[in-house]
Motif scaffolding. Structure first.
Motif, PDB file in Angstrom:
ATOM      1  N   ALA A 129      12.999  53.156 -19.379  1.00  0.00           N
ATOM      2  CA  ALA A 129      12.552  52.758 -20.523  1.00  0.00           C
ATOM      3  C   ALA A 129      14.181  53.188 -21.512  1.00  0.00           C
ATOM      4  O   ALA A 129      13.951  51.771 -22.597  1.00  0.00           O
ATOM      5  CB  ALA A 129      11.434  53.282 -21.456  1.00  0.00           C
ATOM      6  N   MET A 130      14.953  53.627 -21.438  1.00  0.00           N
ATOM      7  CA  MET A 130      15.868  54.112 -21.705  1.00  0.00           C
ATOM      8  C   MET A 130      16.742  53.555 -21.857  1.00  0.00           C
ATOM      9  O   MET A 130      17.808  52.636 -23.013  1.00  0.00           O
ATOM     10  CB  MET A 130      16.267  55.863 -21.891  1.00  0.00           C
ATOM     11  CG  MET A 130      15.795  56.096 -22.487  1.00  0.00           C
ATOM     12  SD  MET A 130      16.525  58.023 -21.715  1.00  0.00           S
ATOM     13  CE  MET A 130      18.105  58.080 -22.569  1.00  0.00           C
ATOM     14  N   ARG A 131      17.211  52.380 -20.547  1.00  0.00           N
ATOM     15  CA  ARG A 131      18.128  51.479 -19.970  1.00  0.00           C
ATOM     16  C   ARG A 131      17.868  50.225 -20.045  1.00  0.00           C
ATOM     17  O   ARG A 131      18.843  49.101 -19.795  1.00  0.00           O
ATOM     18  CB  ARG A 131      18.740  52.193 -18.954  1.00  0.00           C
ATOM     19  CG  ARG A 131      19.257  53.166 -18.553  1.00  0.00           C
ATOM     20  CD  ARG A 131      19.615  54.079 -17.140  1.00  0.00           C
ATOM     21  NE  ARG A 131      20.238  55.099 -17.200  1.00  0.00           N
ATOM     22  CZ  ARG A 131      19.681  56.192 -16.666  1.00  0.00           C
ATOM     23  NH1 ARG A 131      19.797  55.938 -15.182  1.00  0.00           N
ATOM     24  NH2 ARG A 131      21.110  56.981 -16.558  1.00  0.00           N
ATOM     25  N   HIS A 132      16.108  49.753 -19.994  1.00  0.00           N
ATOM     26  CA  HIS A 132      16.027  48.636 -20.144  1.00  0.00           C
ATOM     27  C   HIS A 132      15.200  48.286 -20.513  1.00  0.00           C
ATOM     28  O   HIS A 132      14.582  49.305 -21.720  1.00  0.00           O
ATOM     29  CB  HIS A 132      15.212  48.259 -18.612  1.00  0.00           C
ATOM     30  CG  HIS A 132      16.224  48.798 -17.202  1.00  0.00           C
ATOM     31  ND1 HIS A 132      16.838  47.735 -17.355  1.00  0.00           N
ATOM     32  CD2 HIS A 132      16.014  49.492 -16.676  1.00  0.00           C
ATOM     33  CE1 HIS A 132      18.602  48.278 -15.838  1.00  0.00           C
ATOM     34  NE2 HIS A 132      17.391  49.244 -15.267  1.00  0.00           N
ATOM     35  N   PRO A 133      14.610  47.140 -21.638  1.00  0.00           N
ATOM     36  CA  PRO A 133      13.022  46.576 -21.692  1.00  0.00           C
ATOM     37  C   PRO A 133      11.834  47.553 -21.376  1.00  0.00           C
ATOM     38  O   PRO A 133      12.231  47.064 -21.138  1.00  0.00           O
ATOM     39  CB  PRO A 133      13.953  45.311 -21.733  1.00  0.00           C
ATOM     40  CG  PRO A 133      14.601  44.261 -21.238  1.00  0.00           C
ATOM     41  CD  PRO A 133      15.350  45.923 -20.226  1.00  0.00           C
ATOM     42  N   ARG A 134      11.708  47.543 -22.778  1.00  0.00           N
ATOM     43  CA  ARG A 134      10.762  48.599 -22.879  1.00  0.00           C
ATOM     44  C   ARG A 134       9.476  48.332 -22.296  1.00  0.00           C
ATOM     45  O   ARG A 134       8.359  48.697 -21.215  1.00  0.00           O
ATOM     46  CB  ARG A 134       9.826  50.179 -24.085  1.00  0.00           C
ATOM     47  CG  ARG A 134      10.814  50.537 -24.405  1.00  0.00           C
ATOM     48  CD  ARG A 134      10.890  51.487 -25.539  1.00  0.00           C
ATOM     49  NE  ARG A 134      11.195  52.379 -26.426  1.00  0.00           N
ATOM     50  CZ  ARG A 134      11.431  52.975 -27.287  1.00  0.00           C
ATOM     51  NH1 ARG A 134      10.291  52.790 -28.519  1.00  0.00           N
ATOM     52  NH2 ARG A 134      12.537  53.773 -27.671  1.00  0.00           N
ATOM     53  N   LYS A 135       9.261  47.010 -22.156  1.00  0.00           N
ATOM     54  CA  LYS A 135       7.850  46.399 -22.568  1.00  0.00           C
ATOM     55  C   LYS A 135       8.380  45.674 -20.695  1.00  0.00           C
ATOM     56  O   LYS A 135       7.139  46.139 -20.208  1.00  0.00           O
ATOM     57  CB  LYS A 135       8.067  44.330 -23.503  1.00  0.00           C
ATOM     58  CG  LYS A 135       7.358  44.459 -24.786  1.00  0.00           C
ATOM     59  CD  LYS A 135       7.510  43.346 -24.765  1.00  0.00           C
ATOM     60  CE  LYS A 135       8.520  42.320 -24.833  1.00  0.00           C
ATOM     61  NZ  LYS A 135       9.245  41.044 -26.259  1.00  0.00           N
ATOM     62  N   ILE A 136       9.438  45.412 -20.253  1.00  0.00           N
ATOM     63  CA  ILE A 136       9.320  45.003 -18.855  1.00  0.00           C
ATOM     64  C   ILE A 136       9.089  46.755 -18.504  1.00  0.00           C
ATOM     65  O   ILE A 136       8.136  45.696 -17.002  1.00  0.00           O
ATOM     66  CB  ILE A 136      10.388  44.943 -18.662  1.00  0.00           C
ATOM     67  CG1 ILE A 136      10.823  43.782 -19.195  1.00  0.00           C
ATOM     68  CG2 ILE A 136      10.480  44.317 -17.472  1.00  0.00           C
ATOM     69  CD1 ILE A 136      10.012  42.304 -19.339  1.00  0.00           C
ATOM     70  N   VAL A 137       9.592  47.568 -18.487  1.00  0.00           N
ATOM     71  CA  VAL A 137       9.281  48.496 -17.731  1.00  0.00           C
ATOM     72  C   VAL A 137       7.921  49.463 -17.775  1.00  0.00           C
ATOM     73  O   VAL A 137       7.704  50.001 -16.768  1.00  0.00           O
ATOM     74  CB  VAL A 137      10.299  50.048 -18.456  1.00  0.00           C
ATOM     75  CG1 VAL A 137       9.987  50.667 -17.763  1.00  0.00           C
ATOM     76  CG2 VAL A 137      11.577  49.808 -18.322  1.00  0.00           C
ATOM     77  N   LEU A 138       7.377  49.108 -18.673  1.00  0.00           N
ATOM     78  CA  LEU A 138       5.850  49.218 -19.144  1.00  0.00           C
ATOM     79  C   LEU A 138       5.046  48.675 -18.166  1.00  0.00           C
ATOM     80  O   LEU A 138       3.855  49.456 -17.792  1.00  0.00           O
ATOM     81  CB  LEU A 138       5.351  49.229 -20.852  1.00  0.00           C
ATOM     82  CG  LEU A 138       4.190  49.895 -20.633  1.00  0.00           C
ATOM     83  CD1 LEU A 138       3.236  51.111 -20.452  1.00  0.00           C
ATOM     84  CD2 LEU A 138       3.842  49.807 -22.452  1.00  0.00           C
ATOM     85  N   SER A 139       5.470  47.304 -18.322  1.00  0.00           N
ATOM     86  CA  SER A 139       4.866  46.154 -17.601  1.00  0.00           C
ATOM     87  C   SER A 139       4.757  46.782 -15.850  1.00  0.00           C
ATOM     88  O   SER A 139       3.830  47.298 -14.821  1.00  0.00           O
ATOM     89  CB  SER A 139       5.189  45.397 -17.201  1.00  0.00           C
ATOM     90  OG  SER A 139       4.671  44.847 -18.930  1.00  0.00           O
ATOM     91  N   GLY A 140       5.844  46.802 -15.481  1.00  0.00           N
ATOM     92  CA  GLY A 140       6.059  47.813 -14.067  1.00  0.00           C
ATOM     93  C   GLY A 140       5.569  48.571 -13.910  1.00  0.00           C
ATOM     94  O   GLY A 140       4.994  48.891 -12.723  1.00  0.00           O
ATOM     95  N   CYS A 141       6.085  49.845 -14.338  1.00  0.00           N
ATOM     96  CA  CYS A 141       4.666  50.465 -13.668  1.00  0.00           C
ATOM     97  C   CYS A 141       3.924  50.951 -14.196  1.00  0.00           C
ATOM     98  O   CYS A 141       2.778  51.249 -13.541  1.00  0.00           O
ATOM     99  CB  CYS A 141       5.446  51.614 -14.829  1.00  0.00           C
ATOM    100  SG  CYS A 141       7.440  52.137 -14.708  1.00  0.00           S
ATOM    101  N   LEU A 142       2.629  50.849 -15.271  1.00  0.00           N
ATOM    102  CA  LEU A 142       1.817  50.126 -14.934  1.00  0.00           C
ATOM    103  C   LEU A 142       0.886  49.716 -14.217  1.00  0.00           C
ATOM    104  O   LEU A 142      -0.306  49.620 -14.031  1.00  0.00           O
ATOM    105  CB  LEU A 142       1.131  49.513 -17.187  1.00  0.00           C
ATOM    106  CG  LEU A 142       1.014  50.989 -17.415  1.00  0.00           C
ATOM    107  CD1 LEU A 142       0.500  50.124 -19.226  1.00  0.00           C
ATOM    108  CD2 LEU A 142      -0.080  52.345 -17.357  1.00  0.00           C
ATOM    109  N   SER A 143       1.419  48.042 -13.424  1.00  0.00           N
ATOM    110  CA  SER A 143       1.333  47.596 -12.923  1.00  0.00           C
ATOM    111  C   SER A 143       1.146  48.493 -11.532  1.00  0.00           C
ATOM    112  O   SER A 143      -0.057  48.133 -10.274  1.00  0.00           O
ATOM    113  CB  SER A 143       1.987  46.093 -12.574  1.00  0.00           C
ATOM    114  OG  SER A 143       1.863  45.516 -13.459  1.00  0.00           O
TER     115      SER A 143
END
Length: 226
Positions: free
Chosen positions: A33-47
């Protein structure tokens, strides 16, 4: 039925929160999340975590159909006690709270450098990101990276096996709901808090608390009727 669902939900939520805080996938989400858009990281991890939770609960739900419910209950009890003592031992012998964070960070740093060498200039990437819709970004390499790191990081983990065991002895729907809520809380905290939050978490205290919780679940399972 209602009480069973609430009990499964409560146990799963408590177990998930204590198991996932300070876990490798927690650190990975914080660093990504420090290096990439947080929305995308959160979506990928949560999925990945939702898929893993549903898959694990389904396996647990199917277990009593393969072996008797009595044996499934006894296996669950043994697993809870086993995980409890194992986690307590890990907490007591822990060499340092920052080791796991450092290990994950080094691995992601190596991957990040590789990706950076093969990428185009940052300006071009930023322009492309602005031109793409969120839906297209959602299935970008960043999403796939967050999903794969989280999914394979959780595969065979204590929390996955504990979810399977819990779903075989509790209401699987309650276990899924509690697990997903717990994963959402932990992953969101990791993504928003970033490395500063991750570095302040005492893995020793989390491990000791998790170990005690597993032992309590084991004792409850031992005293309950199969």
């Amino acid at each position: 039925m209602g009480f069973s669902l609430i009990e499964g939900f409560t146990k799963s939520l408590a177990m998930t929160v204590l198991s996932e805080i300070g876990d490798k996938t927690f650190f990975a989400a914080a660093i990504l999340a420090m290096r990439h858009p947080r929305k995308i990281v959160l979506s990928g991890c949560l999925s990945a975590l939702i898929v893993m939770t549903i898959l694990s609960a389904t396996l647990g739900w199917a277990a009593p159909n393969l072996i008797s419910r009595k044996w499934a209950h006894h296996v669950t009890t043994v697993l809870f006690f086993g995980f409890g003592f194992w986690t307590l031992w890990e907490g007591i012998k822990g060499d340092g709270d920052a080791e796991e964070l450092k290990e994950v960070e080094e691995k992601l740093n190596a991957d990040f450098k590789t990706d950076k060498r093969g990428a185009k200039s940052k300006d071009d990437d930023d322009l492309k990101k602005q031109q793409r819709s969120f839906l297209l970004q959602l299935f970008s390499p960043i999403f796939l990276k967050a999903f794969s790191i989280t999914f394979f990081g959780e595969w065979g983990d204590k929390s996955q096996i504990a979810t399977i065991a819990m779903a075989s002895d509790e209401d699987p729907f309650g276990v899924v709901l509690g697990g997903i809520l717990g994963q959402a809380l932990c992953t969101t905290a990791a993504v928003i808090g970033g490395k500063s939050l991750a570095s302040q978490i005492s893995e020793k205290m989390v491990a000791l608390s998790s170990g005690v919780l597993f032992l309590v679940f084991g004792l409850m399972s031992l005293l309950a009727d199969p």
